[in-house]
Scaffold this motif. Structure first.
Motif, PDB file in Angstrom:
ATOM      1  N   MET A  51       6.429  42.736  24.292  1.00  0.00           N
ATOM      2  CA  MET A  51       4.925  41.970  23.981  1.00  0.00           C
ATOM      3  C   MET A  51       5.680  41.185  22.441  1.00  0.00           C
ATOM      4  N   ILE A  52       5.833  41.901  21.760  1.00  0.00           N
ATOM      5  CA  ILE A  52       5.944  40.708  20.138  1.00  0.00           C
ATOM      6  C   ILE A  52       7.232  40.195  20.642  1.00  0.00           C
ATOM      7  N   ASP A  53       8.313  40.888  21.069  1.00  0.00           N
ATOM      8  CA  ASP A  53       9.449  40.082  21.802  1.00  0.00           C
ATOM      9  C   ASP A  53       9.259  39.144  22.090  1.00  0.00           C
ATOM     10  N   PHE A  54       8.330  38.195  23.460  1.00  0.00           N
ATOM     11  CA  PHE A  54       7.621  37.510  24.464  1.00  0.00           C
ATOM     12  C   PHE A  54       6.809  36.437  23.688  1.00  0.00           C
ATOM     13  N   ALA A  55       6.407  36.884  22.506  1.00  0.00           N
ATOM     14  CA  ALA A  55       5.590  36.287  21.716  1.00  0.00           C
ATOM     15  C   ALA A  55       6.529  35.298  20.536  1.00  0.00           C
ATOM     16  N   LEU A  56       7.375  36.014  20.520  1.00  0.00           N
ATOM     17  CA  LEU A  56       8.111  35.396  19.511  1.00  0.00           C
ATOM     18  C   LEU A  56       9.340  34.303  20.630  1.00  0.00           C
ATOM     19  N   ILE A  57       9.932  34.731  22.220  1.00  0.00           N
ATOM     20  CA  ILE A  57      11.008  33.471  22.529  1.00  0.00           C
ATOM     21  C   ILE A  57      10.286  32.578  22.760  1.00  0.00           C
ATOM     22  N   THR A  58       8.775  32.985  23.428  1.00  0.00           N
ATOM     23  CA  THR A  58       7.915  31.754  24.192  1.00  0.00           C
ATOM     24  C   THR A  58       6.975  30.553  22.591  1.00  0.00           C
ATOM     25  N   LYS A  59       7.444  31.342  21.405  1.00  0.00           N
ATOM     26  CA  LYS A  59       7.073  30.304  20.390  1.00  0.00           C
ATOM     27  C   LYS A  59       5.472  30.132  20.200  1.00  0.00           C
ATOM     28  N   ASP A  60       4.827  31.537  20.775  1.00  0.00           N
ATOM     29  CA  ASP A  60       3.582  32.068  20.962  1.00  0.00           C
ATOM     30  C   ASP A  60       2.459  32.403  19.361  1.00  0.00           C
ATOM     31  N   GLU A  61       2.523  31.555  18.334  1.00  0.00           N
ATOM     32  CA  GLU A  61       1.806  31.864  17.161  1.00  0.00           C
ATOM     33  C   GLU A  61       0.878  33.042  17.098  1.00  0.00           C
ATOM     34  N   SER A  62      -0.416  32.560  17.902  1.00  0.00           N
ATOM     35  CA  SER A  62      -1.132  33.156  17.553  1.00  0.00           C
ATOM     36  C   SER A  62      -1.064  34.800  18.309  1.00  0.00           C
ATOM     37  N   LEU A  63      -0.695  34.893  19.657  1.00  0.00           N
ATOM     38  CA  LEU A  63       0.107  36.274  20.836  1.00  0.00           C
ATOM     39  C   LEU A  63       0.223  37.099  19.528  1.00  0.00           C
ATOM     40  N   PHE A  64       1.588  35.612  18.296  1.00  0.00           N
ATOM     41  CA  PHE A  64       1.807  37.371  17.825  1.00  0.00           C
ATOM     42  C   PHE A  64       1.309  37.351  16.778  1.00  0.00           C
ATOM     43  N   ASN A  65       0.442  36.670  16.167  1.00  0.00           N
ATOM     44  CA  ASN A  65      -0.155  37.809  14.960  1.00  0.00           C
ATOM     45  C   ASN A  65      -0.916  38.807  15.627  1.00  0.00           C
ATOM     46  N   THR A  66      -1.673  38.477  16.643  1.00  0.00           N
ATOM     47  CA  THR A  66      -2.820  39.610  17.345  1.00  0.00           C
ATOM     48  C   THR A  66      -2.006  40.329  17.342  1.00  0.00           C
ATOM     49  N   LEU A  67      -1.193  40.536  17.886  1.00  0.00           N
ATOM     50  CA  LEU A  67       0.297  41.456  18.167  1.00  0.00           C
ATOM     51  C   LEU A  67       0.375  42.771  16.914  1.00  0.00           C
ATOM     52  N   LEU A  68       0.993  41.619  16.071  1.00  0.00           N
ATOM     53  CA  LEU A  68       1.615  42.288  14.689  1.00  0.00           C
ATOM     54  C   LEU A  68       0.052  42.856  14.026  1.00  0.00           C
ATOM     55  N   GLN A  69      -1.128  42.751  13.835  1.00  0.00           N
ATOM     56  CA  GLN A  69      -2.681  42.984  13.543  1.00  0.00           C
ATOM     57  C   GLN A  69      -2.737  45.014  14.881  1.00  0.00           C
ATOM     58  N   TYR A  70      -2.507  44.689  15.960  1.00  0.00           N
ATOM     59  CA  TYR A  70      -2.227  46.051  16.302  1.00  0.00           C
ATOM     60  C   TYR A  70      -0.878  46.952  15.738  1.00  0.00           C
ATOM     61  N   LYS A  71       0.128  45.981  16.106  1.00  0.00           N
ATOM     62  CA  LYS A  71       0.828  46.910  14.743  1.00  0.00           C
ATOM     63  C   LYS A  71       0.595  47.730  14.118  1.00  0.00           C
ATOM     64  N   GLU A  72       0.038  46.823  12.710  1.00  0.00           N
ATOM     65  CA  GLU A  72      -0.117  47.497  11.507  1.00  0.00           C
ATOM     66  C   GLU A  72      -1.308  48.439  12.131  1.00  0.00           C
ATOM     67  N   PHE A  73      -2.410  48.113  12.408  1.00  0.00           N
ATOM     68  CA  PHE A  73      -3.710  49.461  13.101  1.00  0.00           C
ATOM     69  C   PHE A  73      -3.170  50.341  13.465  1.00  0.00           C
ATOM     70  N   ASP A  74      -1.654  50.733  14.050  1.00  0.00           N
ATOM     71  CA  ASP A  74      -1.362  51.622  14.965  1.00  0.00           C
ATOM     72  C   ASP A  74      -0.765  52.863  13.737  1.00  0.00           C
ATOM     73  N   GLY A  75      -0.583  52.393  12.747  1.00  0.00           N
ATOM     74  CA  GLY A  75       0.844  53.072  11.507  1.00  0.00           C
ATOM     75  C   GLY A  75       1.652  52.865  10.924  1.00  0.00           C
ATOM     76  N   GLY A  76       1.355  50.651  10.600  1.00  0.00           N
ATOM     77  CA  GLY A  76       1.823  50.539   9.550  1.00  0.00           C
ATOM     78  C   GLY A  76       2.904  49.655  10.684  1.00  0.00           C
ATOM     79  N   ILE A  77       3.504  48.606   9.648  1.00  0.00           N
ATOM     80  CA  ILE A  77       4.588  47.558  10.497  1.00  0.00           C
ATOM     81  C   ILE A  77       5.950  48.467  10.323  1.00  0.00           C
ATOM     82  N   ASN A  78       6.253  48.265  11.731  1.00  0.00           N
ATOM     83  CA  ASN A  78       7.858  48.917  11.694  1.00  0.00           C
ATOM     84  C   ASN A  78       9.069  47.861  11.897  1.00  0.00           C
ATOM     85  N   ILE A  79       9.691  47.811  10.435  1.00  0.00           N
ATOM     86  CA  ILE A  79      10.694  47.048   9.642  1.00  0.00           C
ATOM     87  C   ILE A  79      11.899  47.272  10.090  1.00  0.00           C
ATOM     88  N   GLU A  80      12.478  46.690  10.690  1.00  0.00           N
ATOM     89  CA  GLU A  80      13.649  47.347  11.283  1.00  0.00           C
ATOM     90  C   GLU A  80      14.891  46.745  11.029  1.00  0.00           C
TER      91      GLU A  80
END
Length: 153
Positions: free
Chosen positions: A124-153
């Motif tokens: 879903m984060i990849d989809f938000a990046l492809i469609t350039k949906d900044e609002s969805l991207f930020n919301t999804l990042l919040q879920y990812k942070e809440f679920d145990g930290g940001i996973n930077i690869e």
């Protein structure tokens, strides 16, 4: 009267509308006149019940019990009449129903579900990046942070 001393099916199997209990050596014994006789599977070795009515279906099955060189041959219908086998059958069925109701959990299902949820979130984060949906991207990042930290690869 014959008293059932021990009655544990070797295994219990549900086949459609029937419940089949199979007995083996040392899993079934009776007491007659203060003497203990042990089941031997030379003739009959199973009790088949109708799952809906709980009636015994194979009444002609012959069970053989042995003590030393003496044998007792009892058709199942006679064993039902002259013993307390009903009590033991009922407890076996109740125990089997308890196991069914508890629901056996498959090992590792929680980990598999968590992994699938993680992969879905990343898609879903990849989809938000492809469609350039900044609002969805930020919301999804919040879920990812809440679920145990940001996973930077």
């Amino acid at each position: 009267m014959i008293l059932v001393q021990l009655m544990k099916p070797f295994y219990t199997k549900y086949e459609g509308e029937s419940i089949k209990m199979v007995f083996a050596y040392q899993y079934f014994s009776i007491r007659k006149d203060d003497e203990l006789f042990h089941f031997i599977p030379v003739e009959g070795k199973e009790i088949i019940l109708n799952a809906m009515t709980l009636q015994v279906e194979n009444l002609s099955e012959v069970f053989v019990f042995q003590k030393g060189n003496r044998f007792i041959r009892l058709p199942l219908y006679q064993l039902l009449l002259v013993s307390d086998i009903h009590v033991h059958l009922q407890s076996i069925l109740e125990e089997a129903n308890q196991v069914d109701k508890q629901g056996v959990s498959i090992e590792g299902t929680d980990e598999v579900i968590k992994l699938l949820e993680q992969q879905n979130l990343e898609r879903m984060i990849d989809f938000a990046l492809i469609t350039k949906d900044e609002s969805l991207f930020n919301t999804l990042l919040q879920y990812k942070e809440f679920d145990g930290g940001i996973n930077i690869e």
